[in-house]
Design a protein around this motif. Sequence first.
Motif, PDB file in Angstrom:
ATOM      1  N   ASP A 111       0.835  -1.197   0.000  1.00 18.18           N
ATOM      2  CA  ASP A 111       0.000   0.000   0.000  1.00 18.18           C
ATOM      3  C   ASP A 111       0.870   1.246   0.000  1.00 18.18           C
ATOM      4  O   ASP A 111       1.584   1.507   0.962  1.00 18.18           O
ATOM      5  CB  ASP A 111      -0.909  -0.012   1.232  1.00 18.18           C
ATOM      6  CG  ASP A 111      -1.846   1.190   1.252  1.00 18.18           C
ATOM      7  OD1 ASP A 111      -2.224   1.646   0.166  1.00 18.18           O
ATOM      8  OD2 ASP A 111      -2.196   1.645   2.349  1.00 18.18           O
ATOM      9  N   GLY A 112       0.802   2.016  -1.083  1.00 22.09           N
ATOM     10  CA  GLY A 112       1.500   3.295  -1.130  1.00 22.09           C
ATOM     11  C   GLY A 112       2.697   3.288  -2.043  1.00 22.09           C
ATOM     12  O   GLY A 112       3.341   2.260  -2.261  1.00 22.09           O
ATOM     13  N   ARG A 120      -5.109   2.141  -6.031  1.00 18.60           N
ATOM     14  CA  ARG A 120      -5.630   1.640  -4.758  1.00 18.60           C
ATOM     15  C   ARG A 120      -7.109   1.262  -4.874  1.00 18.60           C
ATOM     16  O   ARG A 120      -7.587   0.370  -4.181  1.00 18.60           O
ATOM     17  CB  ARG A 120      -5.438   2.722  -3.693  1.00 18.60           C
ATOM     18  CG  ARG A 120      -5.290   2.228  -2.256  1.00 18.60           C
ATOM     19  CD  ARG A 120      -4.896   3.409  -1.392  1.00 18.60           C
ATOM     20  NE  ARG A 120      -4.570   3.011  -0.031  1.00 18.60           N
ATOM     21  CZ  ARG A 120      -5.332   3.264   1.025  1.00 18.60           C
ATOM     22  NH1 ARG A 120      -6.498   3.874   0.860  1.00 18.60           N
ATOM     23  NH2 ARG A 120      -4.948   2.903   2.236  1.00 18.60           N
ATOM     24  N   THR A 121      -7.828   1.953  -5.746  1.00 17.76           N
ATOM     25  CA  THR A 121      -9.266   1.695  -5.900  1.00 17.76           C
ATOM     26  C   THR A 121      -9.545   0.355  -6.577  1.00 17.76           C
ATOM     27  O   THR A 121     -10.679  -0.117  -6.579  1.00 17.76           O
ATOM     28  CB  THR A 121      -9.924   2.812  -6.714  1.00 17.76           C
ATOM     29  OG1 THR A 121      -9.284   2.896  -8.003  1.00 17.76           O
ATOM     30  CG2 THR A 121      -9.794   4.155  -6.003  1.00 17.76           C
ATOM     31  N   GLU A 122      -8.519  -0.269  -7.131  1.00 18.89           N
ATOM     32  CA  GLU A 122      -8.699  -1.527  -7.857  1.00 18.89           C
ATOM     33  C   GLU A 122      -8.462  -2.757  -6.991  1.00 18.89           C
ATOM     34  O   GLU A 122      -8.469  -3.885  -7.500  1.00 18.89           O
ATOM     35  CB  GLU A 122      -7.755  -1.583  -9.063  1.00 18.89           C
ATOM     36  CG  GLU A 122      -7.973  -0.492 -10.095  1.00 18.89           C
ATOM     37  CD  GLU A 122      -6.942  -0.576 -11.209  1.00 18.89           C
ATOM     38  OE1 GLU A 122      -7.136  -1.388 -12.139  1.00 18.89           O
ATOM     39  OE2 GLU A 122      -5.943   0.159 -11.141  1.00 18.89           O
ATOM     40  N   ILE A 123      -8.268  -2.561  -5.699  1.00 16.90           N
ATOM     41  CA  ILE A 123      -7.898  -3.689  -4.838  1.00 16.90           C
ATOM     42  C   ILE A 123      -8.951  -4.800  -4.870  1.00 16.90           C
ATOM     43  O   ILE A 123      -8.608  -5.992  -4.816  1.00 16.90           O
ATOM     44  CB  ILE A 123      -7.637  -3.219  -3.386  1.00 16.90           C
ATOM     45  CG1 ILE A 123      -7.095  -4.381  -2.546  1.00 16.90           C
ATOM     46  CG2 ILE A 123      -8.885  -2.604  -2.769  1.00 16.90           C
ATOM     47  CD1 ILE A 123      -6.613  -3.971  -1.172  1.00 16.90           C
ATOM     48  N   ASP A 156      -1.555   2.553  -5.230  1.00 12.88           N
ATOM     49  CA  ASP A 156      -1.433   3.971  -4.926  1.00 12.88           C
ATOM     50  C   ASP A 156      -2.777   4.649  -5.123  1.00 12.88           C
ATOM     51  O   ASP A 156      -3.609   4.200  -5.914  1.00 12.88           O
ATOM     52  CB  ASP A 156      -0.377   4.640  -5.801  1.00 12.88           C
ATOM     53  CG  ASP A 156      -0.045   6.037  -5.292  1.00 12.88           C
ATOM     54  OD1 ASP A 156       0.627   6.120  -4.247  1.00 12.88           O
ATOM     55  OD2 ASP A 156      -0.477   7.013  -5.910  1.00 12.88           O
ATOM     56  N   ILE A 157      -2.984   5.758  -4.411  1.00 15.63           N
ATOM     57  CA  ILE A 157      -4.248   6.480  -4.490  1.00 15.63           C
ATOM     58  C   ILE A 157      -4.409   7.163  -5.837  1.00 15.63           C
ATOM     59  O   ILE A 157      -5.466   7.145  -6.455  1.00 15.63           O
ATOM     60  CB  ILE A 157      -4.346   7.523  -3.358  1.00 15.63           C
ATOM     61  CG1 ILE A 157      -4.350   6.825  -1.998  1.00 15.63           C
ATOM     62  CG2 ILE A 157      -5.593   8.380  -3.505  1.00 15.63           C
ATOM     63  CD1 ILE A 157      -4.258   7.768  -0.825  1.00 15.63           C
ATOM     64  N   ALA A 187      -9.052  -5.683   3.425  1.00 14.35           N
ATOM     65  CA  ALA A 187      -8.081  -6.757   3.648  1.00 14.35           C
ATOM     66  C   ALA A 187      -8.625  -7.792   4.622  1.00 14.35           C
ATOM     67  O   ALA A 187      -8.485  -9.000   4.407  1.00 14.35           O
ATOM     68  CB  ALA A 187      -6.772  -6.168   4.171  1.00 14.35           C
ATOM     69  N   ARG A 188      -9.265  -7.320   5.682  1.00 10.94           N
ATOM     70  CA  ARG A 188      -9.792  -8.254   6.679  1.00 10.94           C
ATOM     71  C   ARG A 188     -10.985  -9.026   6.125  1.00 10.94           C
ATOM     72  O   ARG A 188     -11.156 -10.214   6.425  1.00 10.94           O
ATOM     73  CB  ARG A 188     -10.158  -7.497   7.944  1.00 10.94           C
ATOM     74  CG  ARG A 188      -8.895  -6.965   8.667  1.00 10.94           C
ATOM     75  CD  ARG A 188      -9.164  -6.530  10.085  1.00 10.94           C
ATOM     76  NE  ARG A 188      -7.893  -6.328  10.780  1.00 10.94           N
ATOM     77  CZ  ARG A 188      -7.500  -5.187  11.331  1.00 10.94           C
ATOM     78  NH1 ARG A 188      -8.288  -4.128  11.276  1.00 10.94           N
ATOM     79  NH2 ARG A 188      -6.334  -5.096  11.940  1.00 10.94           N
TER      80      ARG A 188
END
Length: 479
Positions: free
Chosen positions: A22-23, A71-74, A46-47, A99-100
């Motif tokens: 992340d990042g 990041r929006t594609e996770i 990334d954002i 993630a959880r």
Amino acid sequence: MRISNLDRESGASIEHLHVLIDGVNEDAVALARYLSHRARRVTVLDIENDEPGRVRDAWCADGGNVDFRSRTEIAEIEDARALFVSLSTSPRDLIIDHARSKSLILSNLADTILRDTLGRTVGVTGSAGKTTTTYLLTAILRNAGMDVIGSTDYRLTPSGPGKAMLEAVASRNDMSWSVLELTSHHLNYVTTGPSIGIVTNLFPDHQDWHGSFEAYRGAKQNLLRFQECGDLAVLNFDDPEVRGHFRGVGQAREIYFSPLDNITNGVVVADGYITHRSRAGYDRICGISELRMPSHHIPNALAAAAVAIELGVNRNAMRDELVSFRGLPQRCQFLGAVDGVEIYDDTIGMNPRKALKGLETFPDHSLIVVSGGAVQSVGGERRVSSALEKADLRLFCEALLRKANGIVLFDDGGDVIERTLVEIGKGMPSVIHAENFEAAVLEAARAARPDARLLISPVFYNPPGDMRCFLERLVGKSD
């Protein structure tokens, strides 16, 4: 290399996993490069949609299997098994919720160092004193001829290990030592314990980031939670939170240090000496009068000495480092004088209790104090937001009324401090308001007598590098 919960929970070693990072920053890119040669696949998130492209153009993965996604594609990444987070990833971030929900294992750069180091590791945590303890222990072990690196070798701010230490770990051998400062932001996501864990103290901090004091404490406890039989936990006996909530957390053997001389076996301050007390008797290491460090660092010296004694370090090597240590930058450090006014930099004190520790090292009615800053940091964390932190702010303000002849306040944090001072309502010294940090320091220097002491003690959030650079320029101009 130590056993990690990442391996236990995944049911496979990291070599078989697709991991997310992340990042996109210096540390994250270094971690991606490192993991690209170990994991099956690495995806950097990334954002900003254009940021991955910029980084990809400069990327040299040396054959590693790395790709870049927004990041929006996770949610579209189905086969990922672990998410490596950055220091700024809040436990309440939506990406953590995702993630959880997908049962991803959470980890980070510090966890990677703890897991992959071939030699032995020391992890240092606490609400204050982490950096100083890490620095002192690294210096003592190095002076004793041991093969050691510390996170303070590479940086003091931001706290803890980063890109440089991760890269150094790859070349370490199984006889080496690595000493890591670990904040609650690191520990919230670790899955691996150090060979030796040190807990300096615990008081309210980062309540907004963690959500509660209990969650903050739980993150700190992770330092010991994943330790194994044969490991060591070094605890501050005199801190009620540490004594009450960190004993028996993991499987490690526990030893103690006590600045107040409250234990019969451990490192203490007794009869004016740092002393190792055991069944064999008293082993004096050095006199308190010999130390040049600010007095609030003495518990950190005891913690470092406790580990050094356990490792069989020569007493002279230990004493030499303790008596020569003068303190680290931004921790009540004397910078110099401006028109006869002594400038003391305690800009690390961006928390009421930390600021209070620095303030208490000075005599009563001896200071002009500069305090204030933003009530919300750049990352969005609200400072002094909980009832516990506000209680600590009141303690700071009560001490401020004793210690200061004059106070210069700035920004919205300064307004909060003034309201608290008014509520206390006794013995108020003169208060000056300034537009920002730089203006506050200049106002304080102008208002001070030529022989006065000026203490920079922000309490609230300020960019640490900006404060330091300004103060060094100010003192440099006066020379």
